[in-house]
Enzyme design. Structure first.
Site, PDB file in Angstrom:
ATOM      1  N   LYS A  42       0.817  -1.191  -0.125  1.00  0.00           N
ATOM      2  CA  LYS A  42      -0.043   0.071   0.123  1.00  0.00           C
ATOM      3  C   LYS A  42       0.809   1.199   0.193  1.00  0.00           C
ATOM      4  O   LYS A  42       2.001   1.466   0.953  1.00  0.00           O
ATOM      5  CB  LYS A  42      -0.786  -0.082   1.221  1.00  0.00           C
ATOM      6  CG  LYS A  42      -2.050   0.971   1.337  1.00  0.00           C
ATOM      7  CD  LYS A  42      -2.688   0.868   2.606  1.00  0.00           C
ATOM      8  CE  LYS A  42      -3.658   2.043   2.975  1.00  0.00           C
ATOM      9  NZ  LYS A  42      -4.378   1.670   3.861  1.00  0.00           N
ATOM     10  N   PRO A  43       0.623   2.260  -0.850  1.00  0.00           N
ATOM     11  CA  PRO A  43       1.475   3.605  -0.999  1.00  0.00           C
ATOM     12  C   PRO A  43       1.360   4.273   0.343  1.00  0.00           C
ATOM     13  O   PRO A  43       0.328   4.261   0.994  1.00  0.00           O
ATOM     14  CB  PRO A  43       0.907   4.318  -1.893  1.00  0.00           C
ATOM     15  CG  PRO A  43       0.090   3.351  -2.811  1.00  0.00           C
ATOM     16  CD  PRO A  43      -0.482   2.101  -1.679  1.00  0.00           C
ATOM     17  N   GLY A  99       0.908   7.257   2.798  1.00  0.00           N
ATOM     18  CA  GLY A  99       0.015   8.477   2.738  1.00  0.00           C
ATOM     19  C   GLY A  99      -1.301   7.854   2.161  1.00  0.00           C
ATOM     20  O   GLY A  99      -2.281   8.455   2.512  1.00  0.00           O
ATOM     21  N   CYS A 100      -1.477   6.536   1.829  1.00  0.00           N
ATOM     22  CA  CYS A 100      -2.920   5.986   1.613  1.00  0.00           C
ATOM     23  C   CYS A 100      -3.736   5.589   2.749  1.00  0.00           C
ATOM     24  O   CYS A 100      -3.226   5.150   3.552  1.00  0.00           O
ATOM     25  CB  CYS A 100      -2.779   4.955   0.672  1.00  0.00           C
ATOM     26  SG  CYS A 100      -2.580   5.401  -1.053  1.00  0.00           S
ATOM     27  N   ILE A 101      -4.982   6.058   2.711  1.00  0.00           N
ATOM     28  CA  ILE A 101      -5.915   5.762   4.011  1.00  0.00           C
ATOM     29  C   ILE A 101      -6.181   4.388   3.853  1.00  0.00           C
ATOM     30  O   ILE A 101      -6.810   3.916   2.955  1.00  0.00           O
ATOM     31  CB  ILE A 101      -6.865   6.769   4.307  1.00  0.00           C
ATOM     32  CG1 ILE A 101      -6.042   8.378   4.446  1.00  0.00           C
ATOM     33  CG2 ILE A 101      -7.788   6.370   5.409  1.00  0.00           C
ATOM     34  CD1 ILE A 101      -7.219   9.243   4.498  1.00  0.00           C
TER      35      ILE A 101
END
Length: 111
Positions: free
Chosen positions: A106-107, A109-111
């Protein structure tokens, strides 16, 4: 961690469904992840998925959407390097969904 059976092979995913062992990724896993994400893979989707895998191989990071948009714009042109185009392909978040399908973490900063 949960296990899923993809094309007869047990694959470990994290609690959000991202592949744990990135070296296990293949097209069957991408297709499975796409179905889970309700994305029908086209050549345009594969272009972004393959771009992300190359990006990750070079920088060892899954890019957030802003970085992804800029990087795709540089490599594939401005008609593909914009939010509208990427959200049409991956409506629940280009970075988040595309990275999952590409077998990447998961990148940040992604929620």
């Amino acid at each position: 961690m949960p296990m899923v059976n993809i094309a007869g092979k047990e694959v470990e995913v994290d609690e959000e469904g991202y592949l744990v062992d990135l070296s296990q990724w293949n097209e069957d896993i991408a297709k499975y992840m796409a179905v889970e994400e309700k994305v029908e893979l086209t050549d345009s989707h594969w272009e972004v998925v393959n771009f992300l895998r190359e990006y990750y191989a070079e920088y060892q990071i899954a890019p957030a959407v802003r970085v992804l948009t800029k990087a795709i714009g540089k490599k594939l042109g401005p008609e593909k390097g914009n939010n509208k185009y990427l959200y049409e392909l991956f409506p629940y978040g280009p970075a988040k969904q595309a990275c999952k399908i590409a077998g990447l973490p998961k990148p940040t900063g992604c929620i």
